[in-house]
Design a protein around this motif. Structure first.
Motif, mmCIF file in Angstrom:
data_model
loop_
_atom_site.group_PDB
_atom_site.id
_atom_site.type_symbol
_atom_site.label_atom_id
_atom_site.label_comp_id
_atom_site.label_asym_id
_atom_site.label_seq_id
_atom_site.Cartn_x
_atom_site.Cartn_y
_atom_site.Cartn_z
ATOM 1 N N THR A 279 -33.247 28.181 15.848
ATOM 2 C CA THR A 279 -32.208 29.087 16.351
ATOM 3 C C THR A 279 -31.575 28.539 17.618
ATOM 4 O O THR A 279 -30.347 28.559 17.793
ATOM 5 N N LYS A 280 -32.431 28.030 18.511
ATOM 6 C CA LYS A 280 -31.910 27.437 19.750
ATOM 7 C C LYS A 280 -31.092 26.187 19.458
ATOM 8 O O LYS A 280 -30.042 25.948 20.072
ATOM 9 N N VAL A 284 -27.516 29.849 18.221
ATOM 10 C CA VAL A 284 -27.355 31.268 17.879
ATOM 11 C C VAL A 284 -28.020 32.112 18.961
ATOM 12 O O VAL A 284 -29.167 31.849 19.353
ATOM 13 N N THR A 285 -27.320 33.112 19.451
ATOM 14 C CA THR A 285 -27.853 34.028 20.454
ATOM 15 C C THR A 285 -27.702 35.459 19.961
ATOM 16 O O THR A 285 -27.225 35.704 18.845
ATOM 17 N N LEU A 294 -25.326 28.723 9.086
ATOM 18 C CA LEU A 294 -26.011 27.432 8.989
ATOM 19 C C LEU A 294 -27.511 27.611 9.168
ATOM 20 O O LEU A 294 -28.308 27.011 8.437
ATOM 21 N N LEU A 295 -27.897 28.437 10.133
ATOM 22 C CA LEU A 295 -29.318 28.686 10.380
ATOM 23 C C LEU A 295 -29.987 29.300 9.151
ATOM 24 O O LEU A 295 -31.062 28.861 8.730
ATOM 25 N N LEU A 298 -30.367 26.713 6.340
ATOM 26 C CA LEU A 298 -31.465 25.767 6.575
ATOM 27 C C LEU A 298 -32.818 26.427 6.306
ATOM 28 O O LEU A 298 -33.710 25.802 5.711
ATOM 29 N N CYS A 299 -32.965 27.672 6.730
ATOM 30 C CA CYS A 299 -34.232 28.382 6.490
ATOM 31 C C CYS A 299 -34.453 28.615 5.002
ATOM 32 O O CYS A 299 -35.579 28.502 4.507
ATOM 33 N N THR A 300 -33.386 28.921 4.279
ATOM 34 C CA THR A 300 -33.503 29.137 2.840
ATOM 35 C C THR A 300 -33.859 27.838 2.127
ATOM 36 O O THR A 300 -34.717 27.817 1.236
#
Length: 311
Positions: A279-280, A284-285, A294-295, A298-300
């Motif tokens: 996340t960092k 993404v905040t 995008l995050l 990538l996790c998927t």
């Protein structure tokens, strides 16, 4: 078998409790505030201590004497399992499984039998697959901020979402008990891993807000993917517990279950931590969700990591 029925029954009870708590969580928070909700969550676990006082369990006598008829019957029923385990453990006389009925058996001997159960390929491989799957980077925290800050989901809506997830976990356990109990573990893991991908991509659609072009409400996608992922996660978790219950040496059942739950929780914590780093890295905040798609993507994609172990 009995192991599958017992494990599914225990997790059904837990899921039902989660279902009840989820139903009231959002509405109680809006009606009574944070302090009342925390007071309730602190009080309810005390009931476990109250019920524990009524559990009838006498001390076990050294040498196995004084065992109840029920315990003796259970020991006799476990004979076939002992024979199977004897073939998977060392032949040393020091590791006689029958001796575990004696409370004076050294802890070291029990630990060696516990190690033999955990390292049994029939348990180790599914456990490794599950830990890799759970240990993948997680976008749960930024996704929660997205639902709250970007989509405006309040406590009541988040409570309903949690209710739907608990109901899905309950449905996953029932589906495993009725339909998948006799299905090979490899097929279950392969099916849940592949099924995870399209539902994970629904989150990408949600955070990208593409669905709004098609007139699909935010809540429909939020409920859809979370419900499906909760059910798939529960279905993937059950076979490992059932295998462990079947292969566990008598006398170390509690230790083996605690070991499995430690691995399960450690994998989830690892996934949360790696998800935080990712996340960092993506920038993404709690207020900037520009790169959240995008995050999530990538996790998927990382959910495919266990596939080599299933080959």
């Amino acid at each position: 078998g009995v192991a599958g029925d017992l494990q599914s029954s225990c997790w059904l009870a837990q899921s039902f409790g989660g279902l009840v708590s989820s139903y009231f969580s959002g509405s109680l928070l809006e009606a009574y505030g944070v302090r009342a909700v925390f007071a309730a969550t602190a009080f309810l676990p005390l009931l476990v201590s109250v019920f524990a006082a009524f559990v009838a369990e006498g001390p076990q006598q050294p040498g196995g004497s004084g065992r109840s008829a029920a315990a003796a019957a259970a020991s006799a029923a476990a004979g076939s399992k002992k024979n199977e385990l004897a073939a998977t453990t060392t032949s040393s006389s020091e590791l006689t499984i029958d001796s575990l009925d004696d409370v004076n058996v050294p802890v070291g001997q029990r630990m060696r039998l516990l190690w033999s159960a955990v390292t049994n390929p029939k348990v180790l491989v599914p456990l490794s697959v599950l830990c890799i799957w759970l240990g993948k980077p997680s976008a749960d925290v930024p996704f929660l901020y997205f639902l709250n800050n970007e989509l405006g989901f309040g406590p009541e809506m988040l409570g309903r979402l949690r209710l739907a997830e608990s109901a899905a976990s309950l449905a996953g356990i029932l589906f495993y008990r009725w339909c998948l109990k006799e299905v090979p573990t490899k097929k279950i893991f392969l099916g849940t891993t592949l099924a995870y991908i399209p539902f994970g991509l629904l989150q990408v659609v949600l955070v990208s807000k593409w669905h709004r072009r098609w007139g699909i409400p935010d809540a429909a996608l939020a409920f859809g993917d979370d419900v499906a992922l909760a059910a798939l996660g529960q279905v993937a978790f059950m076979p490992t517990l059932v295998l462990a219950a079947r292969m566990c040496p008598p006398g170390v059942e509690g230790a083996l279950f605690a070991t499995l739950m430690s691995a399960y929780n450690s994998a989830r914590i690892f996934g949360q931590e790696t998800g935080g780093l990712l996340t960092k890295f993506c920038g993404v905040t709690e207020t900037d969700f520009t790169r959240l798609p995008l995050l999530v993507l990538l996790c998927t994609a990382s959910s495919l990591l266990p596939l080599p172990l299933l080959g």
